[in-house]
Scaffold this motif. Structure first.
Motif, PDB file in Angstrom:
ATOM      1  N   ASN A  77       2.754  40.748  16.702  1.00 36.84           N
ATOM      2  CA  ASN A  77       1.299  40.585  16.665  1.00 36.84           C
ATOM      3  C   ASN A  77       0.860  39.889  15.385  1.00 36.84           C
ATOM      4  OD1 ASN A  77       1.026  41.823  19.137  1.00 36.84           O
ATOM      5  ND2 ASN A  77       0.462  43.818  18.299  1.00 36.84           N
ATOM      6  N   GLU A  92       1.863  36.159  15.509  1.00 38.55           N
ATOM      7  CA  GLU A  92       1.000  35.406  16.418  1.00 38.55           C
ATOM      8  C   GLU A  92      -0.397  35.216  15.835  1.00 38.55           C
ATOM      9  OE1 GLU A  92      -0.518  35.492  21.075  1.00 38.55           O
ATOM     10  OE2 GLU A  92       0.869  37.021  20.346  1.00 38.55           O
ATOM     11  N   ASP A  93      -0.953  36.281  15.263  1.00 42.25           N
ATOM     12  CA  ASP A  93      -2.299  36.184  14.682  1.00 42.25           C
ATOM     13  C   ASP A  93      -2.356  35.158  13.556  1.00 42.25           C
ATOM     14  OD1 ASP A  93      -3.155  38.099  16.448  1.00 42.25           O
ATOM     15  OD2 ASP A  93      -3.135  39.743  15.001  1.00 42.25           O
ATOM     16  N   GLN A  94      -1.303  35.101  12.752  1.00 42.54           N
ATOM     17  CA  GLN A  94      -1.279  34.193  11.606  1.00 42.54           C
ATOM     18  C   GLN A  94      -0.673  32.825  11.935  1.00 42.54           C
ATOM     19  OE1 GLN A  94      -2.732  35.136   8.671  1.00 42.54           O
ATOM     20  NE2 GLN A  94      -3.293  36.976   9.842  1.00 42.54           N
ATOM     21  N   GLN A  95      -0.227  32.664  13.191  1.00 39.86           N
ATOM     22  CA  GLN A  95       0.378  31.408  13.651  1.00 39.86           C
ATOM     23  C   GLN A  95       1.540  30.991  12.748  1.00 39.86           C
ATOM     24  OE1 GLN A  95      -2.995  28.680  13.913  1.00 39.86           O
ATOM     25  NE2 GLN A  95      -3.509  29.445  15.932  1.00 39.86           N
ATOM     26  N   LEU A  96       2.410  31.955  12.462  1.00 40.86           N
ATOM     27  CA  LEU A  96       3.530  31.716  11.552  1.00 40.86           C
ATOM     28  C   LEU A  96       4.785  31.202  12.255  1.00 40.86           C
ATOM     29  CD1 LEU A  96       3.271  34.839   9.213  1.00 40.86           C
ATOM     30  CD2 LEU A  96       2.487  32.503   8.783  1.00 40.86           C
ATOM     31  N   GLY A  97       4.874  31.388  13.572  1.00 47.23           N
ATOM     32  CA  GLY A  97       6.071  30.986  14.289  1.00 47.23           C
ATOM     33  C   GLY A  97       6.226  31.783  15.568  1.00 47.23           C
ATOM     34  N   GLU A  98       7.464  32.143  15.907  1.00 47.53           N
ATOM     35  CA  GLU A  98       7.738  32.889  17.132  1.00 47.53           C
ATOM     36  C   GLU A  98       8.704  34.033  16.844  1.00 47.53           C
ATOM     37  OE1 GLU A  98       6.451  32.649  20.050  1.00 47.53           O
ATOM     38  OE2 GLU A  98       5.457  30.703  20.043  1.00 47.53           O
ATOM     39  N   ARG A 113      10.312  30.497  11.857  1.00 52.29           N
ATOM     40  CA  ARG A 113       9.065  29.955  11.313  1.00 52.29           C
ATOM     41  C   ARG A 113       8.592  28.721  12.081  1.00 52.29           C
ATOM     42  NH1 ARG A 113       7.265  31.355   6.265  1.00 52.29           N
ATOM     43  NH2 ARG A 113       6.613  29.205   5.904  1.00 52.29           N
ATOM     44  N   ALA A 114       7.276  28.498  12.053  1.00 51.02           N
ATOM     45  CA  ALA A 114       6.646  27.459  12.874  1.00 51.02           C
ATOM     46  C   ALA A 114       7.190  26.071  12.578  1.00 51.02           C
ATOM     47  CB  ALA A 114       5.129  27.492  12.656  1.00 51.02           C
ATOM     48  N   GLU A 115       7.521  25.797  11.310  1.00 56.82           N
ATOM     49  CA  GLU A 115       7.976  24.453  10.966  1.00 56.82           C
ATOM     50  C   GLU A 115       9.367  24.139  11.517  1.00 56.82           C
ATOM     51  OE1 GLU A 115       8.526  26.973   7.123  1.00 56.82           O
ATOM     52  OE2 GLU A 115       7.090  26.801   8.789  1.00 56.82           O
TER      53      GLU A 115
END
Length: 203
Positions: free
Chosen positions: A68, A71-77, A106-108
């Motif tokens: 959660n 996802e909330d912070q859009q950090l990755g999966e 991480r998202a990157e």
């Protein structure tokens, strides 16, 4: 195939090695569903019993809190369910596939790279791995696996000990983990920035 997987004496602490050697990731994926869980370490097939109910419950609660936040912070999966990761390094003659109770990328570093040879195991070391120890496992053997994750490129490993209400925090280059107990707060360091979880909230 069952005779090929008969277990000799233990060589690795966290799992039983089998006599199956020189296996590849695609061979591992084709193993039948026989109630065991399997991993691959440098071509050697390792097997483990299925996780217990309490293990699954703690995994679900832990993954909800971490997932959660990510996802909330859009950090990755985040990835759950003991999914396999292909950790075979360039030039190695044999494959290594390890399963994580929970993993975070991480998202990157997304999207994930395509699988090798059409397997479902993505060739990437997650940024964070969470291992939930079973009652039959001990710190030396789980430390062995944590160091293996780090050696293969993972940046942060949390080994969760529900019966002791503690978490061992492993980081790259550290000779030993930092152990957090019931009155401590787990944080994501620079891997999951801003994540904080009071341990008393998850037991």
């Amino acid at each position: 195939m069952s005779s090929q997987l008969a277990a000799p004496r233990p060589l690795y602490g966290w799992a039983q090695p089998t006599v199956a050697t020189d296996w590849t990731a695609d061979m591992l994926e084709r193993l039948p569903d026989d109630g065991w869980r399997y991993e691959l370490l440098e071509g050697r097939v390792l097997r483990m019993p299925p996780s217990g109910t309490d293990h699954g419950n703690l995994e679900a609660r832990f993954s909800r809190r971490l997932g959660n936040y990510v996802e909330d912070q859009q950090l990755g999966e985040t990835y759950v369910g003991e999914g396999g990761w292909d950790l075979t390094q360039p030039g190695e003659p044999a494959d290594t596939v390890l399963g994580a109770d929970i993993a975070f990328v991480r998202a990157e570093r997304l999207p994930l790279p395509p699988s090798r040879r059409g397997t479902s195991y993505r060739p990437l070391a997650p940024d964070l791995v969470v291992e939930i120890a079973s009652p039959s496992q001990y710190q030396p053997e789980m430390g062995e696996k944590a160091r293996l994750w780090l050696k293969r490129g993972v940046r942060l490993v949390w080994v969760v000990w529900s019966e002791r209400r503690a978490i061992d925090v492993w980081t790259a280059g550290a000779a030993a983990p930092r152990t957090l107990r019931d009155d401590s707060t787990l944080d994501g360091d620079i891997v999951v920035p801003g994540f904080r979880l009071p341990l008393a909230d998850i037991w």
